[in-house]
Write a protein that holds these residues in place. Structure first.
Motif, PDB file in Angstrom:
ATOM      1  N   SER A  43       0.799  -1.204   0.015  1.00 53.73           N
ATOM      2  CA  SER A  43      -0.123   0.082   0.092  1.00 53.73           C
ATOM      3  C   SER A  43       0.983   1.345  -0.045  1.00 53.73           C
ATOM      4  N   PRO A  44       0.529   2.388  -0.306  1.00 51.84           N
ATOM      5  CA  PRO A  44       1.114   3.649  -0.472  1.00 51.84           C
ATOM      6  C   PRO A  44       1.758   4.062   1.008  1.00 51.84           C
ATOM      7  N   GLN A  45       1.149   3.485   2.100  1.00 53.77           N
ATOM      8  CA  GLN A  45       1.762   3.812   3.343  1.00 53.77           C
ATOM      9  C   GLN A  45       3.031   3.185   3.636  1.00 53.77           C
ATOM     10  N   ASP A  46       3.151   1.957   2.928  1.00 52.97           N
ATOM     11  CA  ASP A  46       4.477   1.080   3.090  1.00 52.97           C
ATOM     12  C   ASP A  46       5.669   1.617   2.552  1.00 52.97           C
ATOM     13  N   GLU A  47       5.310   2.675   1.525  1.00 50.64           N
ATOM     14  CA  GLU A  47       6.608   3.186   0.969  1.00 50.64           C
ATOM     15  C   GLU A  47       7.209   4.098   1.795  1.00 50.64           C
ATOM     16  N   PRO A  48       8.646   3.886   1.951  1.00 54.95           N
ATOM     17  CA  PRO A  48       9.134   4.971   2.843  1.00 54.95           C
ATOM     18  C   PRO A  48       9.248   6.500   2.220  1.00 54.95           C
ATOM     19  N   GLU A  49       9.313   7.433   3.009  1.00 52.79           N
ATOM     20  CA  GLU A  49       9.228   8.689   2.643  1.00 52.79           C
ATOM     21  C   GLU A  49      10.957   9.250   2.084  1.00 52.79           C
ATOM     22  N   GLU A  50      11.761   8.402   2.489  1.00 52.57           N
ATOM     23  CA  GLU A  50      13.173   8.896   1.957  1.00 52.57           C
ATOM     24  C   GLU A  50      13.325   8.789   0.702  1.00 52.57           C
ATOM     25  N   GLU A  51      13.941   9.793   0.269  1.00 55.15           N
ATOM     26  CA  GLU A  51      14.563   9.923  -1.175  1.00 55.15           C
ATOM     27  C   GLU A  51      15.385   8.985  -1.696  1.00 55.15           C
ATOM     28  N   ALA A  52      15.156   8.331  -2.716  1.00 48.61           N
ATOM     29  CA  ALA A  52      16.020   7.393  -3.453  1.00 48.61           C
ATOM     30  C   ALA A  52      17.342   8.092  -3.868  1.00 48.61           C
ATOM     31  N   PRO A  53      18.598   7.324  -3.794  1.00 48.31           N
ATOM     32  CA  PRO A  53      19.640   7.900  -4.402  1.00 48.31           C
ATOM     33  C   PRO A  53      19.473   7.975  -5.920  1.00 48.31           C
ATOM     34  N   GLU A  54      20.378   8.930  -6.429  1.00 45.65           N
ATOM     35  CA  GLU A  54      20.117   9.205  -8.067  1.00 45.65           C
ATOM     36  C   GLU A  54      20.922   8.078  -8.640  1.00 45.65           C
ATOM     37  N   THR A  55      20.297   7.723  -9.849  1.00 45.76           N
ATOM     38  CA  THR A  55      20.757   6.524 -10.378  1.00 45.76           C
ATOM     39  C   THR A  55      21.328   7.111 -11.867  1.00 45.76           C
ATOM     40  N   PHE A  56      22.280   6.533 -12.272  1.00 44.72           N
ATOM     41  CA  PHE A  56      23.167   7.039 -13.392  1.00 44.72           C
ATOM     42  C   PHE A  56      22.923   5.863 -14.462  1.00 44.72           C
ATOM     43  N   GLY A  57      22.659   4.800 -14.375  1.00 42.29           N
ATOM     44  CA  GLY A  57      22.659   3.723 -15.183  1.00 42.29           C
ATOM     45  C   GLY A  57      22.120   2.367 -14.707  1.00 42.29           C
ATOM     46  N   ALA A  58      22.164   1.376 -15.289  1.00 41.82           N
ATOM     47  CA  ALA A  58      21.310   0.111 -14.766  1.00 41.82           C
ATOM     48  C   ALA A  58      21.842  -1.047 -15.459  1.00 41.82           C
ATOM     49  N   VAL A  72      18.536  -3.449 -12.428  1.00 45.24           N
ATOM     50  CA  VAL A  72      19.516  -3.170 -11.267  1.00 45.24           C
ATOM     51  C   VAL A  72      20.024  -1.984 -11.159  1.00 45.24           C
ATOM     52  N   PRO A  73      19.549  -0.812 -10.758  1.00 41.63           N
ATOM     53  CA  PRO A  73      19.938   0.606 -10.941  1.00 41.63           C
ATOM     54  C   PRO A  73      21.440   0.720 -10.208  1.00 41.63           C
ATOM     55  N   LEU A  74      22.048   1.635 -10.946  1.00 40.02           N
ATOM     56  CA  LEU A  74      23.596   1.694 -10.519  1.00 40.02           C
ATOM     57  C   LEU A  74      23.505   3.380 -10.037  1.00 40.02           C
ATOM     58  N   VAL A  75      24.225   3.270  -8.754  1.00 41.77           N
ATOM     59  CA  VAL A  75      24.216   4.611  -8.233  1.00 41.77           C
ATOM     60  C   VAL A  75      25.818   4.984  -7.958  1.00 41.77           C
ATOM     61  N   GLU A  76      25.999   6.411  -7.665  1.00 50.06           N
ATOM     62  CA  GLU A  76      27.298   6.826  -7.373  1.00 50.06           C
ATOM     63  C   GLU A  76      28.165   6.004  -6.501  1.00 50.06           C
ATOM     64  N   ASP A 148      27.626   2.134 -23.228  1.00 51.25           N
ATOM     65  CA  ASP A 148      26.308   1.817 -23.230  1.00 51.25           C
ATOM     66  C   ASP A 148      25.913   0.546 -24.236  1.00 51.25           C
ATOM     67  N   GLY A 149      25.382  -0.329 -23.569  1.00 55.70           N
ATOM     68  CA  GLY A 149      25.217  -1.632 -24.500  1.00 55.70           C
ATOM     69  C   GLY A 149      26.002  -3.009 -24.272  1.00 55.70           C
ATOM     70  N   ASP A 150      27.056  -2.688 -23.482  1.00 55.25           N
ATOM     71  CA  ASP A 150      28.069  -3.797 -23.368  1.00 55.25           C
ATOM     72  C   ASP A 150      27.142  -4.914 -22.545  1.00 55.25           C
ATOM     73  N   ILE A 151      27.573  -6.159 -22.968  1.00 57.80           N
ATOM     74  CA  ILE A 151      27.120  -7.361 -22.252  1.00 57.80           C
ATOM     75  C   ILE A 151      28.185  -7.979 -21.236  1.00 57.80           C
ATOM     76  N   ILE A 152      27.581  -8.144 -20.295  1.00 63.67           N
ATOM     77  CA  ILE A 152      28.450  -8.695 -18.836  1.00 63.67           C
ATOM     78  C   ILE A 152      27.770 -10.227 -18.413  1.00 63.67           C
ATOM     79  N   GLY A 164      22.018   6.036 -18.183  1.00 61.08           N
ATOM     80  CA  GLY A 164      20.783   6.844 -18.118  1.00 61.08           C
ATOM     81  C   GLY A 164      19.820   6.394 -16.716  1.00 61.08           C
ATOM     82  N   LYS A 165      18.793   7.132 -16.490  1.00 59.78           N
ATOM     83  CA  LYS A 165      18.055   6.938 -15.514  1.00 59.78           C
ATOM     84  C   LYS A 165      17.176   5.444 -15.600  1.00 59.78           C
ATOM     85  N   VAL A 166      16.840   4.970 -14.321  1.00 62.82           N
ATOM     86  CA  VAL A 166      16.268   3.724 -14.566  1.00 62.82           C
ATOM     87  C   VAL A 166      15.041   3.470 -15.025  1.00 62.82           C
TER      88      VAL A 166
END
Length: 171
Positions: A43-58, A72-76, A148-152, A164-166
């Motif tokens: 439910s919406p109440q289950d979501e924490p109010e803290e801000e998620a870290p900025e993502t730069f790729g995935a 899987v988001p990638l952060v600094e 961008d587009g590399d396969i791991i 890019g952003k998630v």
């Protein structure tokens, strides 16, 4: 539609979560092993109010016999990629039953330059089965700048690296 997995046999089960009110608990019976288990519709109440870290790729995890497609988001900083287990040190964990993926398999470091442009650097953690970029295995001393587009590949798990952003990457 949502896809969940049986906690006993890992069989995927599809259901339409939009048919149920938020906060409701559902009981499922696995068609393969007959295991009964519960899930709760968040439910919406289950979501924490803290801000998620900025993502730069995935990392886009390609679906296979061991797991479903995941983003899987990638952060600094250091993003430790590995198999999700309780108490894992991997902060970019993959939900998989692939035994060839270590709990800390590889690391993608995100560094920002003065203009806040990210640079992505891949290295092996080290792992037992190695980390592959395209078809080349990384040595313990290798630090590879990703494009961008590399396969791991880690174990039997293939991931596609995206910049890019998630939300943008998911499309």
């Amino acid at each position: 539609m949502k896809r969940i997995r049986c906690p006993k046999c890992d069989e995927p089960i599809l259901f339409d979560d939009k048919l149920y009110a938020p906060g409701r608990t559902l009981v499922f019976e696995c068609p393969s092993c007959s295991k009964q288990f519960k899930i709760r519709i968040p439910s919406p109440q289950d979501e924490p109010e803290e801000e998620a870290p900025e993502t730069f790729g995935a990392l886009i995890v390609v679906e296979n016999a061991f797991h479903l497609k995941q983003i899987v988001p990638l952060v600094e900083g250091e993003n430790v990629v590995g198999r999700h287990v309780r108490g894992t040190k991997a902060n970019a964990a993959i939900k998989t039953v692939d035994p060839s993926v270590d709990t800390t398999h590889c690391i993608v470091t995100v560094k920002l330059d003065r203009n806040r442009q990210p640079k992505f650097i891949l290295r092996d953690a080290p792992s037992n089965t190695g980390t592959f970029l395209h078809t080349e295995i990384l040595r313990d001393c290798d630090r590879i700048i990703l494009s961008d587009g590399d396969i791991i590949t880690i174990g039997a798990t293939t991931m596609i690296f995206r910049i890019g952003k998630v939300e943008e990457v998911a499309e």
